[in-house]
Every structure is written in structure tokens, then in C-alpha cells.
Design an enzyme around this catalytic site. Structure first.
Site, PDB file in Angstrom:
ATOM      1  N   ILE A  14      -5.229 -32.020 -31.710  1.00 28.53           N
ATOM      2  CA  ILE A  14      -4.981 -32.512 -30.042  1.00 28.53           C
ATOM      3  C   ILE A  14      -6.458 -32.842 -29.630  1.00 28.53           C
ATOM      4  O   ILE A  14      -6.321 -33.557 -28.693  1.00 28.53           O
ATOM      5  CB  ILE A  14      -4.267 -31.365 -29.424  1.00 28.53           C
ATOM      6  CG1 ILE A  14      -3.796 -31.949 -27.962  1.00 28.53           C
ATOM      7  CG2 ILE A  14      -5.319 -30.095 -29.005  1.00 28.53           C
ATOM      8  CD1 ILE A  14      -2.725 -30.922 -27.372  1.00 28.53           C
ATOM      9  N   GLY A  35      -6.732 -20.624 -32.810  1.00 30.78           N
ATOM     10  CA  GLY A  35      -5.817 -21.538 -32.661  1.00 30.78           C
ATOM     11  C   GLY A  35      -6.399 -22.861 -31.752  1.00 30.78           C
ATOM     12  O   GLY A  35      -7.175 -23.244 -31.851  1.00 30.78           O
ATOM     13  N   VAL A  36      -5.066 -23.227 -31.234  1.00 26.44           N
ATOM     14  CA  VAL A  36      -5.618 -24.576 -30.533  1.00 26.44           C
ATOM     15  C   VAL A  36      -6.519 -24.388 -29.349  1.00 26.44           C
ATOM     16  O   VAL A  36      -7.620 -25.269 -29.175  1.00 26.44           O
ATOM     17  CB  VAL A  36      -4.231 -25.393 -30.076  1.00 26.44           C
ATOM     18  CG1 VAL A  36      -3.668 -24.526 -28.934  1.00 26.44           C
ATOM     19  CG2 VAL A  36      -4.582 -26.764 -29.415  1.00 26.44           C
ATOM     20  N   ASP A  37      -6.390 -23.033 -28.726  1.00 24.61           N
ATOM     21  CA  ASP A  37      -7.598 -22.749 -27.985  1.00 24.61           C
ATOM     22  C   ASP A  37      -8.909 -22.649 -28.345  1.00 24.61           C
ATOM     23  O   ASP A  37      -9.852 -23.130 -27.670  1.00 24.61           O
ATOM     24  CB  ASP A  37      -7.082 -21.270 -27.301  1.00 24.61           C
ATOM     25  CG  ASP A  37      -7.750 -20.771 -26.129  1.00 24.61           C
ATOM     26  OD1 ASP A  37      -8.410 -21.657 -25.334  1.00 24.61           O
ATOM     27  OD2 ASP A  37      -7.352 -19.696 -25.722  1.00 24.61           O
ATOM     28  N   SER A 120       2.792 -21.567 -27.763  1.00 28.12           N
ATOM     29  CA  SER A 120       3.382 -20.115 -28.030  1.00 28.12           C
ATOM     30  C   SER A 120       3.794 -20.170 -29.543  1.00 28.12           C
ATOM     31  O   SER A 120       4.259 -19.241 -29.727  1.00 28.12           O
ATOM     32  CB  SER A 120       4.515 -19.751 -27.214  1.00 28.12           C
ATOM     33  OG  SER A 120       4.136 -19.227 -26.097  1.00 28.12           O
ATOM     34  N   THR A 121       3.815 -21.185 -30.246  1.00 29.81           N
ATOM     35  CA  THR A 121       4.498 -21.267 -31.538  1.00 29.81           C
ATOM     36  C   THR A 121       3.512 -20.607 -32.828  1.00 29.81           C
ATOM     37  O   THR A 121       3.991 -20.552 -33.785  1.00 29.81           O
ATOM     38  CB  THR A 121       5.069 -22.536 -32.112  1.00 29.81           C
ATOM     39  OG1 THR A 121       4.134 -23.424 -31.986  1.00 29.81           O
ATOM     40  CG2 THR A 121       5.839 -23.029 -30.997  1.00 29.81           C
ATOM     41  N   GLY A 122       2.279 -20.404 -32.177  1.00 29.74           N
ATOM     42  CA  GLY A 122       1.299 -19.876 -33.234  1.00 29.74           C
ATOM     43  C   GLY A 122       1.132 -18.295 -33.271  1.00 29.74           C
ATOM     44  O   GLY A 122       2.127 -17.748 -33.597  1.00 29.74           O
ATOM     45  N   TYR A 124       1.380 -16.426 -30.723  1.00 23.34           N
ATOM     46  CA  TYR A 124       2.461 -15.737 -29.976  1.00 23.34           C
ATOM     47  C   TYR A 124       3.681 -15.770 -30.555  1.00 23.34           C
ATOM     48  O   TYR A 124       4.870 -15.086 -29.783  1.00 23.34           O
ATOM     49  CB  TYR A 124       2.303 -16.540 -28.489  1.00 23.34           C
ATOM     50  CG  TYR A 124       1.414 -16.008 -27.527  1.00 23.34           C
ATOM     51  CD1 TYR A 124       0.338 -15.055 -28.043  1.00 23.34           C
ATOM     52  CD2 TYR A 124       1.130 -16.541 -26.289  1.00 23.34           C
ATOM     53  CE1 TYR A 124      -0.836 -14.823 -27.388  1.00 23.34           C
ATOM     54  CE2 TYR A 124       0.020 -16.169 -25.477  1.00 23.34           C
ATOM     55  CZ  TYR A 124      -1.035 -15.232 -26.016  1.00 23.34           C
ATOM     56  OH  TYR A 124      -1.818 -14.767 -25.244  1.00 23.34           O
TER      57      TYR A 124
HETATM   58  N1  AR6 Z   1      -4.298 -29.453 -32.385  1.00 24.11           N
HETATM   59  C1  AR6 Z   1      -2.838 -29.374 -32.258  1.00 24.11           C
HETATM   60  N2  AR6 Z   1      -2.195 -28.097 -32.389  1.00 24.11           N
HETATM   61  C2  AR6 Z   1      -2.986 -27.029 -32.911  1.00 24.11           C
HETATM   62  C3  AR6 Z   1      -4.409 -27.225 -33.059  1.00 24.11           C
HETATM   63  C4  AR6 Z   1      -5.053 -28.304 -32.809  1.00 24.11           C
HETATM   64  N3  AR6 Z   1      -6.211 -28.407 -33.101  1.00 24.11           N
HETATM   65  N4  AR6 Z   1      -4.762 -25.935 -33.661  1.00 24.11           N
HETATM   66  C5  AR6 Z   1      -3.759 -25.318 -33.688  1.00 24.11           C
HETATM   67  N5  AR6 Z   1      -2.544 -25.837 -33.336  1.00 24.11           N
HETATM   68  P1  AR6 Z   1      -1.718 -21.120 -31.191  1.00 24.11           P
HETATM   69  P2  AR6 Z   1      -0.170 -19.688 -29.057  1.00 24.11           P
HETATM   70  C6  AR6 Z   1      -1.202 -25.215 -33.109  1.00 24.11           C
HETATM   71  O1  AR6 Z   1      -1.640 -19.799 -31.890  1.00 24.11           O
HETATM   72  O2  AR6 Z   1       0.962 -19.460 -29.937  1.00 24.11           O
HETATM   73  C7  AR6 Z   1      -5.136 -18.185 -28.993  1.00 24.11           C
HETATM   74  O3  AR6 Z   1      -5.809 -17.112 -29.473  1.00 24.11           O
HETATM   75  C8  AR6 Z   1      -0.582 -24.447 -34.133  1.00 24.11           C
HETATM   76  O4  AR6 Z   1      -0.412 -24.874 -35.363  1.00 24.11           O
HETATM   77  O5  AR6 Z   1      -2.953 -21.757 -30.836  1.00 24.11           O
HETATM   78  O6  AR6 Z   1       0.429 -20.096 -27.715  1.00 24.11           O
HETATM   79  C9  AR6 Z   1      -4.966 -18.268 -27.379  1.00 24.11           C
HETATM   80  O7  AR6 Z   1      -6.139 -17.658 -26.750  1.00 24.11           O
HETATM   81  C10 AR6 Z   1       0.719 -23.939 -33.281  1.00 24.11           C
HETATM   82  O8  AR6 Z   1       1.868 -24.954 -33.666  1.00 24.11           O
HETATM   83  O9  AR6 Z   1      -1.028 -20.757 -29.554  1.00 24.11           O
HETATM   84  C11 AR6 Z   1      -4.081 -17.052 -27.229  1.00 24.11           C
HETATM   85  O10 AR6 Z   1      -4.427 -15.869 -27.502  1.00 24.11           O
HETATM   86  C12 AR6 Z   1       0.195 -24.280 -31.922  1.00 24.11           C
HETATM   87  O11 AR6 Z   1      -0.793 -25.120 -31.717  1.00 24.11           O
HETATM   88  C13 AR6 Z   1      -2.971 -17.395 -28.212  1.00 24.11           C
HETATM   89  O12 AR6 Z   1      -3.576 -17.958 -29.399  1.00 24.11           O
HETATM   90  C14 AR6 Z   1       0.040 -23.028 -31.108  1.00 24.11           C
HETATM   91  O13 AR6 Z   1      -0.496 -21.975 -31.666  1.00 24.11           O
HETATM   92  C15 AR6 Z   1      -1.780 -18.154 -27.968  1.00 24.11           C
HETATM   93  O14 AR6 Z   1      -1.094 -18.484 -28.924  1.00 24.11           O
END
Ligand code: AR6
Length: 175
Positions: A14, A35-37, A120-122, A124
Site C-alpha cells: 500500500i 505490519g502495514v502501520d 485487523s487481519t494481521g 489483530y
Molecule cells: N501493504 C499492504 N498491506 C500490508 C502491508 C503493506 N505494506 N503490510 C502488511 N499488510 P496488520 P492489524 C497487511 O498486522 O491486523 C500494528 O502493529 C497484512 O498482511 O498490519 O490491523 C498496528 O500498530 C494484513 O493482511 O494490521 C497495530 O498494533 C493487513 O495488512 C496492529 O498491528 C493488516 O495486518 C494492527 O493489526
């Protein structure tokens, strides 16, 4: 029933998207994470953290916008998805609220093209297939109130092939 054609699934990172608003799946502190954050904070640069520190955090299901700094976007819309506890703690309602509040925030800012990660799918733990169905049905319902002059496109950015195929199947089954 056919879903709105302004929605599409793409596979990729993203932080490489060129859109008006990139949605971040953040946590309640808005101070970064994994993750994405983590990817968004790394790509946007340290000024993003400085702006986030002024926001006072964010509730689950809510959204707050910042500038996008080094990302190729006008804004980053930070939202906090629910942590999955088995489904009995309002997770679906909270996740739907994330998608709605992000769209409302984008519209308020005049952002017409939006990219969402699979919130939320990573870390969380929200089950990916259920989350994809909820994301598509929630955004689809919102788009009924927003014409193309308000929201031109919504991209669901999938980091892996499996998530991409899930979204494709949800989008095409309903077309
Ligand atoms: N581009 C697109 N999608 C991505 C990327 C990217 N660069 N990187 C990961 N994903 P998550 P959550 C996908 O864990 O579950 C953080 O530490 C990943 O494969 O990023 O909402 C925050 O600070 C998955 O499908 O977010 C919070 O503490 C999706 O993004 C917590 O994680 C979401 O995974 C939030 O958890």
C-alpha cells in the site's frame, strides 16, 4: 446483487499506491507498530510520527487523518480495527465502523481515491475471509450515498496472493 464497480482488489504494498488517501491499520496510540502501520511510518518518514503525537490517539472503529509526507498521497487516514476475540465482542460492528469512518473522513477532506489495507487481519487476528466480505459489503453500502464525483475509486490493497484471491472472489461473486 452487483457490487459497485468503483471497488477493486489489487495485490501489492500500500505504501506504493498513488491515491488521494491511504488508510493505515493503526493501534489506539497512533504511534506506529508493525505490519502495514510500520511500513507506512517507514515510508512516510519521521514527520508522520511527529504529527501523530499531536492527535491524542484514536478509538477502535474511529479514524483520524494526517498529511502523507513522503507517500504519494494527499492524506493518510489512520483507523484502529478491533482485536479478534472470537466474534462475540462487537468485532464486526467495529470493523464496519472503520471502513465507514475512513470513507467519511476522506469525503470531508475532498479525497476521491482511497486505498484500504485488510484492516485487523494481521496482528489483530480477524479471520481474513470474513473481513473481506465485511469490507466489501460495508464500502458498497457507503458508495450508494457517494456519487463518483465524491468517491471515484476504492482499492483494497492485498499484501499476499491469498488475500487478493479472497477479495476477487467476494467482488466477482456479487457482480
Ligand atoms: N501493504 C499492504 N498491506 C500490508 C502491508 C503493506 N505494506 N503490510 C502488511 N499488510 P496488520 P492489524 C497487511 O498486522 O491486523 C500494528 O502493529 C497484512 O498482511 O498490519 O490491523 C498496528 O500498530 C494484513 O493482511 O494490521 C497495530 O498494533 C493487513 O495488512 C496492529 O498491528 C493488516 O495486518 C494492527 O493489526
Amino acid at each position: 446483487m452487483a457490487v459497485d464497480k468503483r471497488m477493486r482488489a489489487i495485490e501489492g504494498d500500500i505504501t506504493h499506491c498513488t491515491v488521494d488517501a491511504i488508510v493505515n491499520a493503526a493501534n489506539g496510540t497512533l504511534l506506529g507498530g508493525s505490519g502495514v502501520d510500520g511500513a507506512i511510518h517507514r515510508a512516510a518518514g519521521r514527520e508522520l510520527l511527529a504529527e501523530c503525537m499531536t492527535l491524542g490517539g484514536c478509538d477502535t472503529g474511529e479514524a483520524k487523518a494526517t498529511k502523507a509526507y513522503r507517500l504519494d498521497a494527499r492524506h493518510i487516514i489512520h483507523t484502529v480495527g478491533p482485536i479478534w476475540h472470537g466474534g462475540g465482542q462487537g468485532e464486526a460492528r467495529k470493523l464496519a465502523s472503520c471502513y465507514r469512518r475512513c470513507l467519511e473522513t476522506a469525503v470531508a477532506l475532498g479525497d476521491r481515491t482511497i486505498a484500504f489495507p485488510a484492516i485487523s487481519t494481521g496482528a489483530y487476528g480477524y479471520p481474513a475471509a470474513e473481513a473481506a466480505m465485511l469490507a466489501v459489503s460495508t464500502v458498497d453500502a457507503c458508495l450508494r450515498s457517494y456519487g463518483p464525483e465524491t468517491i471515484a475509486s476504492v482499492s483494497f490493497v492485498c499484501f499476499d496472493r491469498r488475500t487478493f484471491e479472497m477479495y476477487e472472489s467476494v467482488l466477482s461473486n456479487k457482480r
